[in-house]
Design a protein around this motif. Sequence first.
Motif, PDB file in Angstrom:
ATOM      1  N   GLU A  29      63.050  24.301  45.923  1.00 54.77           N
ATOM      2  CA  GLU A  29      63.207  23.724  44.589  1.00 54.77           C
ATOM      3  C   GLU A  29      64.660  23.741  44.138  1.00 54.77           C
ATOM      4  O   GLU A  29      65.161  22.774  43.550  1.00 54.77           O
ATOM      5  CB  GLU A  29      62.344  24.510  43.611  1.00 54.77           C
ATOM      6  CG  GLU A  29      62.457  24.081  42.167  1.00 54.77           C
ATOM      7  CD  GLU A  29      61.715  25.038  41.249  1.00 54.77           C
ATOM      8  OE1 GLU A  29      62.350  25.583  40.313  1.00 54.77           O
ATOM      9  OE2 GLU A  29      60.512  25.259  41.477  1.00 54.77           O
ATOM     10  N   SER A  30      65.350  24.843  44.414  1.00 58.49           N
ATOM     11  CA  SER A  30      66.739  24.984  43.947  1.00 58.49           C
ATOM     12  C   SER A  30      67.718  24.238  44.834  1.00 58.49           C
ATOM     13  O   SER A  30      68.771  23.788  44.362  1.00 58.49           O
ATOM     14  CB  SER A  30      67.120  26.462  43.886  1.00 58.49           C
ATOM     15  OG  SER A  30      67.138  27.033  45.190  1.00 58.49           O
ATOM     16  N   GLY A  31      67.406  24.107  46.128  1.00 61.78           N
ATOM     17  CA  GLY A  31      68.322  23.448  47.051  1.00 61.78           C
ATOM     18  C   GLY A  31      69.621  24.194  47.268  1.00 61.78           C
ATOM     19  O   GLY A  31      70.624  23.612  47.688  1.00 61.78           O
ATOM     20  N   THR A  32      69.625  25.507  46.981  1.00 63.84           N
ATOM     21  CA  THR A  32      70.864  26.289  47.061  1.00 63.84           C
ATOM     22  C   THR A  32      70.929  27.213  48.262  1.00 63.84           C
ATOM     23  O   THR A  32      71.938  27.874  48.466  1.00 63.84           O
ATOM     24  CB  THR A  32      71.024  27.146  45.798  1.00 63.84           C
ATOM     25  OG1 THR A  32      69.879  28.004  45.659  1.00 63.84           O
ATOM     26  CG2 THR A  32      71.145  26.269  44.558  1.00 63.84           C
ATOM     27  N   HIS A  33      69.847  27.308  49.026  1.00 68.70           N
ATOM     28  CA  HIS A  33      69.770  28.161  50.227  1.00 68.70           C
ATOM     29  C   HIS A  33      69.765  29.646  49.910  1.00 68.70           C
ATOM     30  O   HIS A  33      69.781  30.469  50.829  1.00 68.70           O
ATOM     31  CB  HIS A  33      70.917  27.866  51.219  1.00 68.70           C
ATOM     32  CG  HIS A  33      71.025  26.418  51.595  1.00 68.70           C
ATOM     33  ND1 HIS A  33      69.976  25.707  52.117  1.00 68.70           N
ATOM     34  CD2 HIS A  33      72.069  25.545  51.504  1.00 68.70           C
ATOM     35  CE1 HIS A  33      70.364  24.461  52.351  1.00 68.70           C
ATOM     36  NE2 HIS A  33      71.619  24.336  51.974  1.00 68.70           N
ATOM     37  N   ARG A  34      69.763  30.011  48.633  1.00 67.75           N
ATOM     38  CA  ARG A  34      69.695  31.435  48.269  1.00 67.75           C
ATOM     39  C   ARG A  34      69.156  31.560  46.847  1.00 67.75           C
ATOM     40  O   ARG A  34      69.320  30.639  46.034  1.00 67.75           O
ATOM     41  CB  ARG A  34      71.056  32.130  48.418  1.00 67.75           C
ATOM     42  CG  ARG A  34      72.169  31.524  47.627  1.00 67.75           C
ATOM     43  CD  ARG A  34      73.524  32.178  47.951  1.00 67.75           C
ATOM     44  NE  ARG A  34      73.883  31.989  49.339  1.00 67.75           N
ATOM     45  CZ  ARG A  34      74.452  30.871  49.832  1.00 67.75           C
ATOM     46  NH1 ARG A  34      74.724  29.865  49.012  1.00 67.75           N
ATOM     47  NH2 ARG A  34      74.755  30.767  51.100  1.00 67.75           N
ATOM     48  N   VAL A  35      68.536  32.698  46.563  1.00 67.50           N
ATOM     49  CA  VAL A  35      68.016  32.971  45.225  1.00 67.50           C
ATOM     50  C   VAL A  35      68.321  34.417  44.848  1.00 67.50           C
ATOM     51  O   VAL A  35      68.464  35.282  45.717  1.00 67.50           O
ATOM     52  CB  VAL A  35      66.485  32.731  45.138  1.00 67.50           C
ATOM     53  CG1 VAL A  35      66.153  31.261  45.288  1.00 67.50           C
ATOM     54  CG2 VAL A  35      65.740  33.571  46.165  1.00 67.50           C
TER      55      VAL A  35
END
Length: 416
Positions: A306-312
Motif C-alpha cells: 500500500e505504501s510503496g516505500t519498501h519499509r514500514v
Amino acid sequence: MTPKLKEDAQRLVIYIGESDRWRGKPLYAAILETLKAEGLAGATVIRGVAGFGAHSHIHTAAILRLSEDLPLIIHVIDTPEKIEHALELVRPMVREGLITLEDVRVVRYTHRYLNPLPADRLVEEVMTREVETLSPEMTVAAAWQKMLETLIKAMPVVDNSGQVLGMVTDEDLLERAGLQQRLSVAERLDKPLLDEEIARLRQSPLRVADVMSKPPITAQAREPLGLAAMRMAKHGIKRLPVLNDQGQLMGVLSRVDILRLLSEKPAMKMTAPLGATQTVRDVMTPVIPAVQQDDELPEIVEKLLESGTHRVIVLDGFGKAIGLISDSDVVARIQPSQRRGVIAALFGDALAPSSSVTAAELMSPGVLTARPETSLVQAARMMMNPKRKWLVVVDEQDKPLGLVDRHILLRALTAG
C-alpha cells in the motif's frame, strides 16, 4: 521568527523624504525597526538622486545640495497577512509621502542559513570516480549477475567510445525484464533461489539496451554542484552519470555523495537567528507508513504494498516507534518454506501466506528519531552516520509526527 515566503506575496512600497522624522529619529530607521520587530521577511531602503513630491519641490543630490531632503523608497515583501499588519503599523507613521501595494510572485527567497549546501563546488570534486558500467549488448541475466556481485543497484550503460547511452537499475529489471525482487531483497536470499532467478533470466532474449532508461539524465564534471543537485531533486533520481567535455563517462554523482558532503561540512561560526534555519518540521511528510507491533505477516505485506516505500515503521501499544521492517527483513526472517510465497506477495502476484509471526519479531529494533526543531544539516549528519534512509520526527512523548527521507532532504536543501 523568519517567515518562509510562498510564491504569492505582496510588495508594500513607501515613499518618504530623508529628512522625515518619527519620535526623534529618521523616519526610515523607525519604519525598519518597527517592521523588524514584527517579524517581517525583510525591507530595503533605496536613496534617490532626485525627485519631487506633494510640494512640487525638486530635491537633488547635486554636490552643493547634499543636505536637501532627498527621496527615499522602502520596499517590503511578505505574505498578504504580514503586509496587511505592516500597513496598519506604518500608515500612521507616514505623515507626508506615498504608500502603494501590489501583488508579486516570489521566485526565490533565501539566505545563508537556508543554503547550507556548498553549491559552488564542482561536481568532479564530489563525485565517485570508480564506476561499474554495463554494455548495451549485455544480456539482462548478465546485468543482474553483475548487480548481485557488486551490490550496486544502478549502473550507467556505456558504449565502446565511453558515451553514456542510459541507466539500468534493479527497478528497470523488475519492470521490463521480469525480475522478481529488488537487489536489497535478493542479497538476503539463499543461493538456490538466486540461481533459479538467474536461470530464468537467461531464457530472456532481452539485452541491456532493451530495458535501460534513456535518454540518461547527466551532469557535467565542471558544472556547479548546486545545479546537479537541483536536477537530481527535480527528477527524483538518486544518481547522475558525470561526463567530461567530450561526453564521456568520468564518474557518478549520487544523492549520498551530496548528503555526505553536507554532513561533513564544518558548522558555521555564527549562530543562526531563531527560526532562520530550515528544520525537519518544515519539510517532513505527515504520511508515516506504520504497522502495530502485534500485526501479523499478511497485514505487514499489505502495508508494504500500500505504501510503496519498501519499509514500514513499527509502533508499540503507546504509539511510539520501536522498530522498522523492510521488505528484505520480511524475506530474510520468515520461515524458509514461506519465502517463495512472501516474494510473490511482495511482488503483488499472490496473497501473503498465513503466518502468526508478528511485526515485533520481524522488525529491526530501534528507529532514528529527531525533534521537529532539528535543522536539515543536523538531519543530514544523523542520516549519514549510520547510513539510515529514514528519519522519524517525534514529539515530546516520542510519538511520530512525520517522516524525512533522503529525497525530501535533498529537495529541501536544493530549494533553499
